[in-house]
Motif scaffolding. Structure first.
Motif, PDB file in Angstrom:
ATOM      1  N   LEU A 204       0.831  -1.204   0.000  1.00 43.07           N
ATOM      2  CA  LEU A 204       0.000   0.000   0.000  1.00 43.07           C
ATOM      3  C   LEU A 204       0.871   1.262   0.000  1.00 43.07           C
ATOM      4  O   LEU A 204       0.609   2.221  -0.737  1.00 43.07           O
ATOM      5  N   SER A 205       1.919   1.259   0.803  1.00 41.40           N
ATOM      6  CA  SER A 205       2.769   2.454   0.885  1.00 41.40           C
ATOM      7  C   SER A 205       3.481   2.717  -0.438  1.00 41.40           C
ATOM      8  O   SER A 205       3.651   3.869  -0.842  1.00 41.40           O
ATOM      9  N   LYS A 206       3.871   1.646  -1.095  1.00 36.54           N
ATOM     10  CA  LYS A 206       4.533   1.803  -2.395  1.00 36.54           C
ATOM     11  C   LYS A 206       3.544   2.401  -3.402  1.00 36.54           C
ATOM     12  O   LYS A 206       3.891   3.309  -4.158  1.00 36.54           O
TER      13      LYS A 206
ATOM     14  N   THR B 241       8.987   5.178   1.140  1.00 38.83           N
ATOM     15  CA  THR B 241       8.234   6.396   0.821  1.00 38.83           C
ATOM     16  C   THR B 241       9.070   7.681   0.954  1.00 38.83           C
ATOM     17  O   THR B 241       8.500   8.769   1.103  1.00 38.83           O
ATOM     18  N   GLY B 242      10.371   7.582   0.863  1.00 35.82           N
ATOM     19  CA  GLY B 242      11.222   8.775   0.799  1.00 35.82           C
ATOM     20  C   GLY B 242      10.941   9.781   1.896  1.00 35.82           C
ATOM     21  O   GLY B 242      10.824   9.440   3.074  1.00 35.82           O
ATOM     22  N   ILE B 243      10.834  11.052   1.483  1.00 38.15           N
ATOM     23  CA  ILE B 243      10.560  12.135   2.427  1.00 38.15           C
ATOM     24  C   ILE B 243       9.086  12.513   2.280  1.00 38.15           C
ATOM     25  O   ILE B 243       8.642  12.876   1.198  1.00 38.15           O
TER      26      ILE B 243
ATOM     27  N   GLY C 291       7.260   7.828   6.532  1.00 41.07           N
ATOM     28  CA  GLY C 291       5.926   7.915   5.952  1.00 41.07           C
ATOM     29  C   GLY C 291       5.269   6.558   5.821  1.00 41.07           C
ATOM     30  O   GLY C 291       4.195   6.441   5.231  1.00 41.07           O
ATOM     31  N   CYS C 292       5.907   5.539   6.350  1.00 48.40           N
ATOM     32  CA  CYS C 292       5.316   4.194   6.315  1.00 48.40           C
ATOM     33  C   CYS C 292       6.015   3.322   7.349  1.00 48.40           C
ATOM     34  O   CYS C 292       7.073   3.681   7.859  1.00 48.40           O
ATOM     35  N   ILE C 293       5.386   2.194   7.633  1.00 50.92           N
ATOM     36  CA  ILE C 293       5.919   1.268   8.637  1.00 50.92           C
ATOM     37  C   ILE C 293       7.356   0.856   8.300  1.00 50.92           C
ATOM     38  O   ILE C 293       8.215   0.785   9.180  1.00 50.92           O
TER      39      ILE C 293
ATOM     40  N   HIS D 224       4.648   7.315  11.000  1.00 51.54           N
ATOM     41  CA  HIS D 224       4.213   5.910  10.863  1.00 51.54           C
ATOM     42  C   HIS D 224       5.223   5.047  11.626  1.00 51.54           C
ATOM     43  O   HIS D 224       6.389   4.992  11.227  1.00 51.54           O
ATOM     44  N   VAL D 225       4.795   4.390  12.668  1.00 52.38           N
ATOM     45  CA  VAL D 225       5.689   3.557  13.484  1.00 52.38           C
ATOM     46  C   VAL D 225       4.911   2.350  14.027  1.00 52.38           C
ATOM     47  O   VAL D 225       3.867   2.542  14.652  1.00 52.38           O
TER      48      VAL D 225
END
Lengths: 541, 541
Positions: A445-447, B254-256, B304-306, B342-343
């Motif tokens: 999903l994040s991708k 998800t970069g920055i 920005g993601c797990i 996101h953690v």
């Protein structure tokens, strides 16, 4: 958003677009849901939705008939999965679950044999798609449905079942207390691919016209037999509400809040005798092993508010549930233990640790817990907080709470909201436990999010319909679904877009160069910190 | 439910029935909300809703004017609350807060002097009702509002402010990026009793027509000065996005994802120079102390993601924020530190512990964190889980997330849903920290629940309107509001009612007798456990 209404459920393809139900594991036909993405990739996720398009009056296909018939034909008398597991037998159910959970079948057998996991699978519930409840597997969730004297009908309850499993309920409890209790349950079980649990004391109480004092073990066993024959997979039995614990609740802020618990407490006090479910517990075990009904040992003295959490009454009962677990295991009857309730965050772990210790690692099955009392109307949220945490700590199944908790009976939207809040909590717990494979879903999903594949982001979501509707509220045009921005930041102000530029820039400049620079600066930083230095040289101000 | 709509906000008495805004603390006029119960009792709860019925064009009363004028008159040059605190001065703001938080004023001063707490209170924001952000006080929540190029108007944003503080937002950030950015902010501040935060880089970027490379310190300082003069109470400044950290994000999923972070990263790469906010940090401090604007040191490299949680880029930046904190403190400028993001649950505590260590106990201000990525449309829930936990661990303020996160701009209902989810998370954290007095609210509501005082249960709820509507969906009659049952169990099947019977019974029989019995049975139980005995004697089966 179009509110769903019971009796008018949309087709699966509408709730979960770009998803296809497929089966794996050859003739075991293990269901899974495959989500197709626009970049050609696919993702398979655990599927609870069951066969689609079946006539509710006919029920769903009876996939376990042959498995069970073989056992009957060879003259088995104890049908419990634990019994087979302890004999070293790997049942079809265990093989099915091994594929579903992506583990070895021998591992499944061993977990069941030790009592660390249960497979609720009444031999009369042949429609079941077997599943497992144990802390070394994916965390499961339960949805409660059921009519009451005030509201709801049979058709509504079957629809609530279907609606619950569409969104991910792993088991469903039928808590009906009104009329037509037998027929309602029959329809639910015949249409359920997931285990069905009940609280038999409710029906028992109906039989004695609501007079708790008139309950007794013989009529209770009759109720159990009737429900076992229908195919109920687990019974909540409040055998831990011992006479001695009842007075410990008198000074509580909210006394006894479990219906079953208060019924048994009333019985104990009226007769001034020990709880008959406790004194006749082995008779109950004898019955349960004939059908392979699992115990869900009820926490009749669970706290109903923050003030009452982790008190003597609650933990006294837990100790007794541990004793009863060992008795059930003597009969190879499967057991899980119910837990609270209302517990502030700092007291949650104590519940989990004590349960594992005194109940010998039998799976824990908790209601929330709610981490505050002040939010009626939002208790799916206050309880999802506690549920996620206790799931991480080791609870095997989380009993959902809907927004209507404390206020009324849930409607279709409430059931969906409750199931989805808990699906999120359970998945968060899987991630925190670093359960193998759990993060694949988040990564996919994040991708998609990062690459502006909006359609994929929607279709990978726990609830694609809602995600899409929220997006379309501000940007309804089809073009926006491929746009490299969204309504939050607008076209020229998107951090994701800027990051793309940064990456391109870094690639052009050569990442190696940047990395070398980073290493060099990191060295400088360390040097700086070590010398305890000032950030700026003199004169820089 | 009637959906609220911006521009059509209901009066306070409709949202919060049986509540009265009163003031305590004499001439300091500290606001509090008093809830009157049907049993004659009252409960006072923290109130953020501000003056009611004021003309938005005129703004709300300027209660701090005299306090500030005195400081100007005596020729102060550093107006920071930290500056006064370190000189041993207890300001009016500190006295106000002491009453609001029910602590000693000297304790407030000491917490501010040490940097463990901040009082965001720009001397030009005279409409402010002072509040404090620090982990030894009540956990606070922030609501983000703001227009964008795509959507929203000035009037809507002022209404969103009012709607946010009605439900409990302790501070509000104006994240506008569209046109009319100055006028929108002016209207928000003149109508706000709570501190207003901004991310000045957004306006700076507008000034250079969206070309990040054209940013420089001089024009950035101009923007800060403009906003400080208007009365902005805290600035998010992304001074920790150092050139060396940028390449560390290239391999992320998800970069920055921070807008400010990605703007500064782009600037750094374009110039191949160190972040100008970092190199000119002391110039920024000089400006901020003139107005007493607090730093909210931005986490431009938050995950920005797990998959990206707790990585080198994130923790590298955190280390730099710690260095910058000490520089700001040299100038007596107040600082809080922004956090993820996101953690997954098992990595949350590490964030908190590291922040306290490397940022010298400056208050932590986190966005969520979201504990899974898979639920767009429900991220107020996935993030409330992480927010409650990190609040318990020590975060001082929680930045809300609405159901529209990742999907679009929030409407009035989304703002309410976000604020209430976070109000619950913050209160749950207060309970878990055993913050003095926090549980009084839960106890009052639970007692009302147990005693079937439905009206009180509604009025004590975080959202009385919703609680009442949910109840009335199945039992709309007025009689049901005093009935000793609800639609969940029906009139003859209510555990609360049964518990009442149990209590009466126990009282008749004499609780002492029961307690003695309990003690006796407990002794027996211990004896039983110690002898490792069987539950039943021979022959009982």
């Amino acid at each position: 958003m179009t509110s769903p209404s019971i009796g008018n459920l949309p087709p699966l393809s509408e709730s979960l677009p770009s998803s296809e139900k497929i089966t794996i594991g050859g003739d075991l036909e293990v269901p899974t849901r495959q989500i197709s993405l626009t970049n050609g990739e696919t993702l398979q996720v655990y599927d609870t939705s069951g066969p689609q398009g079946c006539d509710p009056l006919a029920g769903i296909p009876k996939r376990r008939t042959r498995w069970v018939e073989n056992r009957v034909a060879r003259g088995d008398s104890n049908f419990s999965q634990m019994h087979y597991a302890r004999q070293g037998v790997i049942t079809e159910e265990m093989r099915f679950i091994a594929i579903r959970e992506n583990v070895e079948a021998e591992f499944v057998r061993d977990e069941v044999a030790s009592g660390r996991a249960i497979i609720p699978a009444n031999r009369c519930h042949t429609e079941l798609e077997p599943m497992i409840i144990g802390r070394n597997f994916l965390v499961k969730i339960n949805a409660n449905i059921g009519n009451s004297a005030v509201s709801s009908s049979i058709a509504e309850e079957v629809d609530k079942l279907r609606w619950s499993i569409r969104w991910g309920a792993d088991t469903v409890m039928d808590l009906s207390t009104g009329k037509d209790i037998h027929a309602t349950r029959e329809h639910i079980i015949r249409n359920s691919p997931v285990p069905i649990g009940t609280v038999p004391i409710y029906q028992a109480l109906e039989r004695v016209d609501g007079i708790a004092e008139d309950l007794n073990i013989d009529m209770f066993l009759e109720v159990l037999e009737e429900q076992a024959q229908q195919g109920v997979d687990y019974f909540t039995i409040h055998a831990g509400v011992r006479l001695a614990y009842v007075p410990l609740t008198a000074e509580r802020v909210t006394g006894i809040v479990s219906r079953g618990g208060s019924i048994m407490a009333k019985w104990c006090l009226a007769h001034h005798e020990e709880n008959f479910l406790y004194t006749h517990f082995e008779k109950i075990c004898e019955l349960m092993k004939e059908y392979d009904v699992s115990f869900s040992l009820g926490d009749g003295l669970r706290p109903g508010c923050i003030a009452d959490a982790n008190d003597e009454a609650q933990f006294g009962e837990l100790q007794t549930l541990g004793e009863l677990t060992q008795i059930a295991w003597k009969h190879d009857v499967q057991v899980m233990i119910e837990g609270p309730g209302h517990v502030p965050m700092h007291k949650i772990k104590e519940n989990m640790d004590l349960q594992l210790e005194v109940c010998h690692e039998a799976p824990f099955y908790t209601l929330g817990p709610l981490v505050t009392d002040v939010a009626p109307g939002y208790d799916h949220i206050t309880s999802a907080i506690g549920a996620a945490m206790i799931g991480w700590y080791g609870t095997a199944m989380l009993c959902y709470v809907t927004p209507k908790e404390h206020l009324g009976l849930p409607n279709a939207q409430d059931v969906k909201d409750g199931v989805i809040a808990y699906k999120n909590a359970a998945h968060a717990a899987d991630l925190a436990k670093e359960h193998e494979g759990a993060q694949l879903w988040d990564d996919a999903l994040s991708k998609a999010r990062f690459e502006f594949r909006w359609e994929d982001q929607f279709n990978l979501a726990v609830d694609p319909e809602t995600a899409r509707e929220y997006h379309d509220e501000t940007l309804p045009a089809d073009g926006a679904k491929v746009a490299h921005f969204c309504s939050m930041c607008g076209p020229h102000f998107c951090s994701m877009k800027i990051t793309e530029d940064v990456r391109r820039y870094a690639a052009e400049k050569g990442l190696a160069e940047e990395a070398a620079l980073a290493a060099g600066m990191e060295e400088k930083r360390r040097e700086f910190v070590e010398t305890g230095g000032e950030l700026y040289r003199e004169g820089e101000a």
